[in-house]
Design a protein around this motif. Structure first.
Motif, mmCIF file in Angstrom:
data_model
loop_
_atom_site.group_PDB
_atom_site.id
_atom_site.type_symbol
_atom_site.label_atom_id
_atom_site.label_comp_id
_atom_site.label_asym_id
_atom_site.label_seq_id
_atom_site.Cartn_x
_atom_site.Cartn_y
_atom_site.Cartn_z
ATOM 1 N N SER A 5 0.801 -1.236 -0.136
ATOM 2 C CA SER A 5 -0.045 -0.059 -0.182
ATOM 3 C C SER A 5 0.948 1.246 -0.130
ATOM 4 C CB SER A 5 -0.834 0.043 1.132
ATOM 5 O OG SER A 5 -0.114 -0.152 2.439
ATOM 6 N N ASN A 6 0.436 2.342 -0.458
ATOM 7 C CA ASN A 6 0.808 3.564 -0.501
ATOM 8 C C ASN A 6 2.247 3.708 -1.356
ATOM 9 O OD1 ASN A 6 -1.319 4.805 0.759
ATOM 10 N ND2 ASN A 6 -0.642 3.869 2.530
ATOM 11 N N ASN A 7 2.547 2.974 -2.386
ATOM 12 C CA ASN A 7 3.777 2.957 -3.294
ATOM 13 C C ASN A 7 3.242 3.649 -4.543
ATOM 14 O OD1 ASN A 7 5.933 1.465 -1.893
ATOM 15 N ND2 ASN A 7 4.055 0.014 -1.484
ATOM 16 N N LYS A 8 4.167 3.471 -5.772
ATOM 17 C CA LYS A 8 4.077 3.898 -6.825
ATOM 18 C C LYS A 8 3.546 2.960 -7.989
ATOM 19 C CE LYS A 8 7.194 7.325 -5.587
ATOM 20 N NZ LYS A 8 7.985 8.633 -5.992
ATOM 21 N N GLU A 30 -3.711 -0.791 -1.411
ATOM 22 C CA GLU A 30 -4.508 0.447 -1.304
ATOM 23 C C GLU A 30 -3.685 1.655 -1.292
ATOM 24 O OE1 GLU A 30 -8.383 -0.147 1.473
ATOM 25 O OE2 GLU A 30 -6.379 -0.526 2.251
ATOM 26 N N GLY A 31 -4.089 2.661 -1.924
ATOM 27 C CA GLY A 31 -3.236 3.982 -1.560
ATOM 28 C C GLY A 31 -2.324 3.952 -3.082
ATOM 29 N N ASN A 32 -2.445 3.077 -3.954
ATOM 30 C CA ASN A 32 -1.744 3.370 -5.328
ATOM 31 C C ASN A 32 -2.595 3.939 -6.238
ATOM 32 O OD1 ASN A 32 0.796 1.747 -4.456
ATOM 33 N ND2 ASN A 32 -0.416 0.562 -3.602
ATOM 34 N N ASP A 55 -6.828 -6.081 -0.886
ATOM 35 C CA ASP A 55 -7.228 -4.784 0.194
ATOM 36 C C ASP A 55 -8.275 -5.266 1.195
ATOM 37 O OD1 ASP A 55 -5.355 -3.416 -1.557
ATOM 38 O OD2 ASP A 55 -7.203 -2.683 -2.820
#
Length: 79
Positions: A5-8, A30-32, A55
């Motif tokens: 999560s939350n990477n690129k 999540e967060g990508n 997720d």
């Protein structure tokens, strides 16, 4: 469980590269940016057929977290 999560991660092709992980049954992305693609959940499950949860939800969108806070997979409980 693989937590990314939350990477690129921005494309489905990047997610498809995870198909070489034979034992991957739970994935958190999540967060990508890839999550903004229309129908990304279905496309990820299609690209990774052995995946049980994405997720925190199964293929039908149901939570995989039980009341006691443990995760469940296809063949029993994950801790």
């Amino acid at each position: 469980m693989l937590k990314m999560s939350n990477n690129k991660i921005s494309t489905l092709d990047q997610v498809k590269q995870l198909s070489v992980l034979d034992n991957l049954v739970q994935l958190d992305i999540e967060g990508n940016a890839v999550c903004d693609i229309a129908g990304y959940r279905e496309k990820v499950f299609e690209a990774l057929p052995k995946l049980f949860a994405l997720d925190g939800q199964d293929r039908d969108g149901g939570s995989i977290i039980s009341e006691d806070g443990s995760d469940y997979g296809e063949e029993g409980e994950f801790d």
